[in-house]
Design an enzyme around this catalytic site. Structure first.
Site, PDB file in Angstrom:
ATOM      1  N   GLU A  59      -5.408  -0.776   4.781  1.00 36.09           N
ATOM      2  CA  GLU A  59      -6.200  -1.118   3.594  1.00 36.09           C
ATOM      3  C   GLU A  59      -5.509  -2.196   2.770  1.00 36.09           C
ATOM      4  OE1 GLU A  59      -5.306   1.811   4.749  1.00 36.09           O
ATOM      5  OE2 GLU A  59      -6.571   3.435   4.017  1.00 36.09           O
ATOM      6  N   CYS A  92      -2.761   3.403  -1.451  1.00 31.75           N
ATOM      7  CA  CYS A  92      -3.907   2.520  -1.192  1.00 31.75           C
ATOM      8  C   CYS A  92      -5.029   2.769  -2.186  1.00 31.75           C
ATOM      9  CB  CYS A  92      -4.394   2.670   0.246  1.00 31.75           C
ATOM     10  SG  CYS A  92      -3.268   1.884   1.423  1.00 31.75           S
TER      11      CYS A  92
HETATM   12  N1  THU Z   1      -1.879   4.428   7.244  1.00 36.14           N
HETATM   13  C1  THU Z   1      -2.834   3.483   6.985  1.00 36.14           C
HETATM   14  O1  THU Z   1      -2.770   2.363   7.482  1.00 36.14           O
HETATM   15  N2  THU Z   1      -3.831   3.812   6.139  1.00 36.14           N
HETATM   16  C2  THU Z   1      -4.010   5.033   5.593  1.00 36.14           C
HETATM   17  O2  THU Z   1      -4.946   5.231   4.834  1.00 36.14           O
HETATM   18  C3  THU Z   1      -3.097   6.134   5.921  1.00 36.14           C
HETATM   19  C4  THU Z   1      -1.873   5.744   6.645  1.00 36.14           C
HETATM   20  C5  THU Z   1      -0.809   4.096   8.176  1.00 36.14           C
HETATM   21  C6  THU Z   1       0.554   3.991   7.579  1.00 36.14           C
HETATM   22  C7  THU Z   1       1.427   4.284   8.781  1.00 36.14           C
HETATM   23  O3  THU Z   1       1.579   3.102   9.542  1.00 36.14           O
HETATM   24  C8  THU Z   1       0.615   5.257   9.577  1.00 36.14           C
HETATM   25  O4  THU Z   1      -0.729   5.095   9.153  1.00 36.14           O
HETATM   26  C9  THU Z   1       1.024   6.713   9.431  1.00 36.14           C
HETATM   27  O5  THU Z   1       1.029   7.122   8.131  1.00 36.14           O
END
Ligand code: THU
Length: 132
Positions: A59, A92
């Protein structure tokens, strides 16, 4: 409420963006697509790093691409997790809310339909946004 066609388009772009995720540590692959007020779309994926704290969520990748290109107002952001239905993390939510309380967050459910809520529902009682 039925799914606006643009929400489905954003969800599909978020799904495609998840294919670019660099997530060798968590194996949790996420994509996002943000729609600016004037109708442009920016996509992003999560990008991890061997240094704890160096990773960034999908995000924020998408939002950072948009903001750094001059956009500060957003209609909606779609998020897609390859591992199953997933919603934006707290950081986020904070990041999205910085640019306005009405940005709609869209997530595809396990059944394939879209669920969407304004960010103000996901992060309630936030102070008024200051835009400079
Ligand atoms: N992550 C995201 O990209 N967006 C989210 O809303 C939740 C978590 C990613 C961060 C990390 O690279 C992985 O997912 C595990 O938390």
């Amino acid at each position: 409420m039925s799914e606006p066609a643009i929400y489905r388009q954003l969800a599909d772009l978020a799904k495609a963006a998840a294919e670019k995720a660099y997530a060798p540590y968590s194996n949790y692959f996420v994509g996002a697509a943000v729609l600016t007020e004037d109708g442009q779309i920016f996509t992003g994926c999560n990008i991890e790093n061997r240094v704890f704290g160096g990773s960034i969520c999908a995000e924020r990748t998408a939002m950072i691409k948009a903001v750094s290109e001059g956009h500060r107002a957003f209609q909606a952001i779609a998020v897609y997790c390859k591992n199953g239905e997933g919603w934006p993390c707290g950081v986020c939510r904070q990041f999205i809310s910085e640019f306005g309380p009405s940005t709609v967050v869209i997530v595809e459910s396990a059944g394939g339909n879209l669920i969407f809520h304004p960010i103000s529902d996901l992060l309630p009682e936030i102070p008024a946004t200051v835009r400079v």
